[in-house]
Design a protein around this motif. Structure first.
Motif, PDB file in Angstrom:
ATOM      1  N   VAL A   9      -4.359   3.184   2.658  1.00 13.33           N
ATOM      2  CA  VAL A   9      -5.501   3.208   1.282  1.00 13.33           C
ATOM      3  C   VAL A   9      -6.085   4.614   1.280  1.00 13.33           C
ATOM      4  CG1 VAL A   9      -7.574   2.345   0.281  1.00 13.33           C
ATOM      5  CG2 VAL A   9      -5.735   0.790   1.209  1.00 13.33           C
ATOM      6  N   LEU A  10      -6.500   5.198   2.512  1.00 14.18           N
ATOM      7  CA  LEU A  10      -7.173   6.266   2.266  1.00 14.18           C
ATOM      8  C   LEU A  10      -6.193   7.452   2.015  1.00 14.18           C
ATOM      9  CD1 LEU A  10      -9.764   7.868   3.013  1.00 14.18           C
ATOM     10  CD2 LEU A  10      -8.953   8.014   5.401  1.00 14.18           C
ATOM     11  N   ASP A  11      -4.915   7.571   2.295  1.00 15.59           N
ATOM     12  CA  ASP A  11      -4.008   8.341   1.964  1.00 15.59           C
ATOM     13  C   ASP A  11      -3.770   8.364   0.570  1.00 15.59           C
ATOM     14  OD1 ASP A  11      -3.370   9.404   4.796  1.00 15.59           O
ATOM     15  OD2 ASP A  11      -1.701   7.957   4.657  1.00 15.59           O
ATOM     16  N   ALA A  12      -3.657   7.217  -0.093  1.00 13.66           N
ATOM     17  CA  ALA A  12      -3.561   6.874  -1.698  1.00 13.66           C
ATOM     18  C   ALA A  12      -4.611   7.787  -2.209  1.00 13.66           C
ATOM     19  CB  ALA A  12      -3.178   5.645  -1.852  1.00 13.66           C
ATOM     20  N   ILE A  13      -6.022   7.563  -1.854  1.00 11.14           N
ATOM     21  CA  ILE A  13      -7.131   8.007  -2.163  1.00 11.14           C
ATOM     22  C   ILE A  13      -7.094   9.597  -2.340  1.00 11.14           C
ATOM     23  CG2 ILE A  13      -9.633   8.288  -2.016  1.00 11.14           C
ATOM     24  CD1 ILE A  13      -9.664   5.336  -1.431  1.00 11.14           C
ATOM     25  N   ILE A  14      -6.887  10.264  -1.104  1.00 12.29           N
ATOM     26  CA  ILE A  14      -6.869  11.693  -0.912  1.00 12.29           C
ATOM     27  C   ILE A  14      -5.665  12.316  -1.815  1.00 12.29           C
ATOM     28  CG2 ILE A  14      -5.938  13.308   0.663  1.00 12.29           C
ATOM     29  CD1 ILE A  14      -7.214  11.495   3.065  1.00 12.29           C
ATOM     30  N   HIS A  15      -4.601  11.515  -2.174  1.00 16.89           N
ATOM     31  CA  HIS A  15      -3.744  12.176  -2.937  1.00 16.89           C
ATOM     32  C   HIS A  15      -3.941  12.071  -4.365  1.00 16.89           C
ATOM     33  CE1 HIS A  15      -0.604  12.718  -0.080  1.00 16.89           C
ATOM     34  NE2 HIS A  15      -0.512  11.374   0.421  1.00 16.89           N
ATOM     35  N   ALA A  72       0.782  -0.981  -0.220  1.00 16.18           N
ATOM     36  CA  ALA A  72      -0.151   0.071   0.021  1.00 16.18           C
ATOM     37  C   ALA A  72       1.076   1.316  -0.164  1.00 16.18           C
ATOM     38  CB  ALA A  72      -0.784  -0.047   1.151  1.00 16.18           C
ATOM     39  N   ARG A  73       2.060   1.176   0.578  1.00 20.62           N
ATOM     40  CA  ARG A  73       2.858   2.271   0.657  1.00 20.62           C
ATOM     41  C   ARG A  73       3.356   2.495  -0.737  1.00 20.62           C
ATOM     42  NH1 ARG A  73       4.520   0.078   5.813  1.00 20.62           N
ATOM     43  NH2 ARG A  73       3.996   1.922   7.580  1.00 20.62           N
ATOM     44  N   VAL A  74       3.720   1.572  -1.429  1.00 21.86           N
ATOM     45  CA  VAL A  74       4.416   1.704  -3.011  1.00 21.86           C
ATOM     46  C   VAL A  74       2.938   2.747  -3.623  1.00 21.86           C
ATOM     47  CG1 VAL A  74       4.518   0.466  -5.202  1.00 21.86           C
ATOM     48  CG2 VAL A  74       5.742  -0.327  -2.775  1.00 21.86           C
ATOM     49  N   VAL A  75       1.699   1.927  -3.639  1.00 22.48           N
ATOM     50  CA  VAL A  75       0.795   2.784  -4.356  1.00 22.48           C
ATOM     51  C   VAL A  75       0.401   4.275  -3.972  1.00 22.48           C
ATOM     52  CG1 VAL A  75      -1.596   2.480  -4.892  1.00 22.48           C
ATOM     53  CG2 VAL A  75      -0.571   0.454  -4.644  1.00 22.48           C
ATOM     54  N   ARG A  76       0.652   4.195  -2.748  1.00 20.52           N
ATOM     55  CA  ARG A  76       0.359   5.672  -2.076  1.00 20.52           C
ATOM     56  C   ARG A  76       1.507   6.604  -2.533  1.00 20.52           C
ATOM     57  NH1 ARG A  76       1.460   6.887   4.303  1.00 20.52           N
ATOM     58  NH2 ARG A  76       3.813   6.057   3.530  1.00 20.52           N
ATOM     59  N   GLU A  77       2.770   6.421  -2.764  1.00 26.63           N
ATOM     60  CA  GLU A  77       3.686   7.106  -3.212  1.00 26.63           C
ATOM     61  C   GLU A  77       3.648   7.129  -4.806  1.00 26.63           C
ATOM     62  OE1 GLU A  77       6.122   8.499  -1.778  1.00 26.63           O
ATOM     63  OE2 GLU A  77       5.715   7.499   0.211  1.00 26.63           O
ATOM     64  N   TYR A  78       3.249   6.317  -5.758  1.00 33.75           N
ATOM     65  CA  TYR A  78       2.626   6.563  -6.901  1.00 33.75           C
ATOM     66  C   TYR A  78       1.567   7.596  -6.845  1.00 33.75           C
ATOM     67  CZ  TYR A  78       0.771   5.574 -11.639  1.00 33.75           C
ATOM     68  OH  TYR A  78       0.282   5.590 -12.825  1.00 33.75           O
ATOM     69  N   CYS A  79       0.550   7.524  -6.241  1.00 32.23           N
ATOM     70  CA  CYS A  79      -0.535   8.596  -6.204  1.00 32.23           C
ATOM     71  C   CYS A  79      -0.303   9.935  -5.636  1.00 32.23           C
ATOM     72  CB  CYS A  79      -1.906   7.985  -5.168  1.00 32.23           C
ATOM     73  SG  CYS A  79      -2.728   6.664  -5.750  1.00 32.23           S
ATOM     74  N   ARG A  80       1.004  10.039  -4.980  1.00 29.87           N
ATOM     75  CA  ARG A  80       1.453  11.346  -4.748  1.00 29.87           C
ATOM     76  C   ARG A  80       1.635  12.231  -6.127  1.00 29.87           C
ATOM     77  NH1 ARG A  80       2.828  12.102   0.593  1.00 29.87           N
ATOM     78  NH2 ARG A  80       3.303  10.064   1.979  1.00 29.87           N
ATOM     79  N   THR A  81       2.049  11.703  -7.155  1.00 33.81           N
ATOM     80  CA  THR A  81       2.383  12.463  -8.401  1.00 33.81           C
ATOM     81  C   THR A  81       1.868  12.017  -9.485  1.00 33.81           C
ATOM     82  OG1 THR A  81       4.160  10.681  -8.778  1.00 33.81           O
ATOM     83  CG2 THR A  81       4.827  12.440  -7.677  1.00 33.81           C
ATOM     84  N   THR A  82       0.652  11.074  -9.609  1.00 34.87           N
ATOM     85  CA  THR A  82      -0.120  10.670 -10.891  1.00 34.87           C
ATOM     86  C   THR A  82      -1.447  10.502 -10.386  1.00 34.87           C
ATOM     87  OG1 THR A  82       2.069   9.860 -11.782  1.00 34.87           O
ATOM     88  CG2 THR A  82      -0.055   9.100 -12.641  1.00 34.87           C
ATOM     89  N   PHE A  83      -2.389  10.745 -11.247  1.00 35.76           N
ATOM     90  CA  PHE A  83      -3.749  10.270 -10.923  1.00 35.76           C
ATOM     91  C   PHE A  83      -4.121   9.092 -12.230  1.00 35.76           C
ATOM     92  CE2 PHE A  83      -8.245  10.393 -12.224  1.00 35.76           C
ATOM     93  CZ  PHE A  83      -8.917   9.868 -11.018  1.00 35.76           C
ATOM     94  N   ASP A  84      -4.480   7.954 -11.516  1.00 38.90           N
ATOM     95  CA  ASP A  84      -4.789   6.968 -12.522  1.00 38.90           C
ATOM     96  C   ASP A  84      -6.099   6.234 -12.381  1.00 38.90           C
ATOM     97  OD1 ASP A  84      -4.819   4.306 -13.778  1.00 38.90           O
ATOM     98  OD2 ASP A  84      -2.455   4.161 -14.074  1.00 38.90           O
ATOM     99  N   GLN A  85      -6.927   6.621 -13.252  1.00 40.26           N
ATOM    100  CA  GLN A  85      -8.266   6.074 -12.919  1.00 40.26           C
ATOM    101  C   GLN A  85      -8.398   4.558 -12.549  1.00 40.26           C
ATOM    102  OE1 GLN A  85     -11.270   8.289 -13.049  1.00 40.26           O
ATOM    103  NE2 GLN A  85     -11.643   6.426 -11.723  1.00 40.26           N
TER     104      GLN A  85
END
Length: 771
Positions: free
Chosen positions: A417-423, A379-392
């Motif tokens: 998971v929530l952090d990734a969604i917010i980013h 989940a941390r991997v996904v969160r880091e990705y969501c900091r810079t990219t929005f992927d539907q």
């Protein structure tokens, strides 16, 4: 900022008594306080000239005798080092140190390997401060101590503080005069060149600390050198070390190498090295899996920030890593969702995925704990990705994870998971506001607790502020329903967070926007009901929310708040009489807001006053909590203005007069707190200005119009005005400055209280001796 520089007379007294500072003092922090106190004097523009005139060097030498307390010696040397760092004056101190027999420099040379960590630290500190001189005298000092061996020994020191200071010295000396120091390059190569299996734990930490120092130097030759010395191949051994601290430090350095590297082929090498040990069927396999996932998270985090690496190929590799992490998450939680194939999924990534899934499915004891740890890292991997990219597509998977019961039961996983969604949503709102229509449903998810809810509300405030009213109308309507539901949550922290959001909405948004949420969303009843909540924090937040609403709402809605059936005298009395001081503060803020924002300047409702009596105001004026007294003084100033200057009905005026607010306000000018006295002073000055511009005569004229005959100012008002004229406002003002109070505190018997100690072993810090 307060002026805390100490007077020369006090500083000289402290300095002269430093050599005689009692060795019986048990508390070592007392010496640090003395040093901090002395450092304040270095703010003076002529401090070095004065210190040298007071024979500073002779005093320091007195602190370095054989029978001196090593703590006093450390204070003296470090203070001398601070003198060298004084802008435009430090060189004078350096030249004075190098004159004569140079006793101080000889002492430093002899004590660089002292048995006391404080002395070793002081020698390093002085040397680092002297490094800015960069002259032949400094070169002579470091050559005498054989600085390569000196710094190396300190990098391997047992004291964390000594190692930290050694790193700082290495950083200050490594790149000088436009080139790298060849001696220190030899130190680095000697340090990292030792065979890994022969390195002790302190040696490994020293290697990694050296890497951090070199990467922090901005000069390009140094960074290139650091990338050569700390390559991925060499770093791999530290990534999989048995010691967790070393692994964590190595992962931090991996991030630095990815941030600074310009070699596009390094990504493939890093991925391959991360998965190299996963195939080993050992007890450490779980650790290897977690390290691999943390390393992949470092790639996803740092590559987008590195312009030399950030390209289509690198982005494809990052996407492949994210799809691997999503596949792991879906597998752990048993969610049927097809993760799309990515062109960036290399054989090395596929091998890592296969080994990690095999580890999760293993039947060994503790498999569920292993799966949970791996899922969190994924989940941390996904969160880091969501900091810079929005992927539907990634966002769709995250929504499924958020609704999963197993994820909701795991607080750590849910928050990730929530952090990734917010980013993701923060990036998505820049493209289209329609993406944010899912936010109200997420807010209404009762599995999300207060920390996550606060992050969601922060995003909501950003979103409403950035959008037109037409775009946000539907969004605000849905959001109000969700907030209303969370105000009824069984967890008090959630109710408190929802009230804080309402308060922030009223305080930061324009009322035209906030009205749609608070008024049109029918949240006022819920906010007022919170004043009777069983939890004191919720009661306080409810009162603060009403204060914010009264401060921003239009006159019509303020009247609606004041006339609310549940906001009567009894409710306000209960709040004002609350046993918790912070609730009482919020209650008084609410009472003040109700009076201060009275519609059209008139007391349309007296409920806010009915909760006050003379005895209650007198009691609050003597409350042990000074913030309660501050708010009491504000209310008294408000009541005094109503009493003397407002055009109000006779019944209301009689009620206000009975409270004797003006007399109580004058009494509170003697309060022990300067904050309370400030409020009193401001209130009295404002009333005095009203009198001078004819405020009293205006009141009389207003009364004349109502009664049909001329009236004069009441005798009580005349008496109060005379009391105002008798107040020495200048003297009262002089006691309110922070500088005055700080100076008084700094100059209070420093030598007697901090630098000596009583002979009684059961008094002061020496009380420890009795054990």
């Amino acid at each position: 900022m307060a002026n805390t520089a100490i007077s020369p007379a006090v500083m000289r007294g402290v300095l002269e008594q430093l050599p005689a500072m009692s060795g019986k003092i048990v508390d070592d922090t007392r010496h640090e306080k003395v040093l901090s106190y002395m450092r304040l004097f270095l703010e003076s523009p002529t401090c070095i000239e004065q210190l040298l005139g007071w024979k500073l060097l002779d005093i320091v030498e007195s602190c370095l005798q054989l029978n001196s307390d090593y703590r006093v010696s450390s204070v003296a040397i470090r203070f001398l080092g601070d003198c060298l760092a004084v802008p435009q004056q430090g060189r004078d101190a350096w030249l004075a140190i190098n004159r004569g027999d140079q006793c101080i420099l000889r002492w430093i040379i002899e004590n660089v390997d002292s048995q006391h960590a404080l002395v070793r630290f002081a020698c390093l500190y002085f040397t680092r401060q002297a490094a800015v001189m960069a002259d032949e005298r400094f070169d002579g000092l470091v050559e005498t101590v054989d600085y390569q061996r000196f710094i190396l020994r300190r990098l391997l020191d047992s004291s964390y503080f000594v190692v930290t200071e050694a790193c700082a010295l290495l950083g200050s000396m490594f790149y000088r005069s436009g080139s790298m120091d060849s001696v220190l390059c030899g130190l680095v190569e000697r340090l990292v060149g030792r065979r890994f299996d022969a390195q002790s734990t302190p040696h490994k930490m020293a290697v990694l600390a050296t890497a951090v120092v070199l990467f922090a130097i901005r000069e390009e030759p140094v960074r290139t050198y650091a990338l050569e010395q700390f390559s991925q191949t060499r770093l791999q051994m530290y990534l999989f070390d048995d010691d967790r601290l070393i692994r964590d430090k190595a992962l931090d350095i991996l991030e630095l190498t990815l941030r600074l590297s310009s070699d596009s082929a390094c990504l493939a090498r890093v991925v391959e090295s991360l998965g190299s040990r996963l195939s080993q069927r050992t007890a450490k396999r779980k650790v290897y899996a977690l390290v691999a996932l943390r390393g992949l998270a470092a790639i996803v985090k740092e590559v987008p920030a590195n312009s030399a690496l950030c390209g289509p190929e690198a982005f494809s590799q990052c996407l492949g890593i994210v799809h691997l992490a999503l596949a792991i998450l879906l597998h752990v939680y048993g969610i049927q969702h097809q993760v799309p194939e990515s062109a960036g999924t290399s054989e090395a990534l596929a091998a890592i995925e296969m080994e990690v899934l095999d580890l999760i499915d293993g039947s060994q004891p503790g498999a569920s704990a292993i799966a949970n740890s791996i899922a969190c890292e994924a989940a941390r991997v996904v969160r880091e990705y969501c900091r810079t990219t929005f992927d539907q597509r990634v966002f769709a998977v995250l929504e499924q994870l958020l609704e999963n019961k197993a994820v909701q039961r795991n607080a750590q996983q849910l928050q990730l998971v929530l952090d990734a969604i917010i980013h993701s949503l923060r990036l998505a709102k820049q493209a289209s506001f329609s993406h944010l229509l899912v936010l109200p449903s997420i807010v209404a998810n009762f599995a999300i607790q207060a920390p996550g809810l606060k992050l969601l509300f922060d995003l909501v405030l950003e979103s409403i502020s950035d959008q037109d009213d037409a775009d946000s109308a539907q969004f605000v309507q849905l959001l109000a329903q969700s907030v209303k539901a969370r105000l009824a949550d069984v967890e008090w922290e959630v109710r408190d967070t929802a009230l804080e959001f309402i308060s922030a909405s009223a305080g930061t948004l324009e009322w035209t926007r906030a009205r749609g949420l608070i008024a049109d969303g029918d949240l006022l009843d819920d906010v007022v009901s919170a004043l009777s909540d069983t939890e004191e924090y919720v009661r306080a937040s409810g009162a603060q929310a009403l204060v914010a609403i009264l401060g921003s709402a239009d006159a019509e809605f303020r009247q609606q708040v004041a006339d609310h059936s549940s906001l009567g005298c009894r409710q306000l009395e209960q709040l004002v009489n609350d046993s918790e001081a912070f609730v009482k503060r919020a209650a008084l803020d609410l009472v003040y807001a109700l009076g201060n924002h009275a519609v059209n300047g008139r007391l349309e409702g007296r409920e806010w006053m009915q909760c006050l009596t003379y005895s209650k105001l007198y009691q609050m004026g003597d409350d042990p909590d000074f913030e309660v007294r501050v708010r009491c003084a504000k209310i008294l100033a408000l009541l005094a203005r109503w009493m003397h200057f407002a055009s109000i009905a006779a019944g209301d005026r009689a009620f206000v007069v009975e409270l004797q607010a003006d007399a109580l306000l004058l009494d509170m000018c003697r309060d022990s707190s300067r904050y309370v006295r400030r409020v009193c002073l401001d209130g009295l000055l404002e009333m005095k200005r009203f009198y001078k511009i004819g405020g009293g005569s205006e009141v009389a004229e207003a009364d004349e119009e109502r009664s049909g005959k001329r009236q004069t100012v009441e005798r009580g008002e005349e008496s109060f005005y005379r009391k105002l004229c008798d107040i020495d406002f200048a003297r009262l003002e002089s006691t309110l400055t922070a500088e005055h109070l700080y100076q008084e505190a700094l100059d209070t018997q420093v030598e007697k209280e901090m630098m000596t100690e009583t002979q009684d072993p059961n008094i002061g810090n020496n009380i420890l001796d009795c054990y």
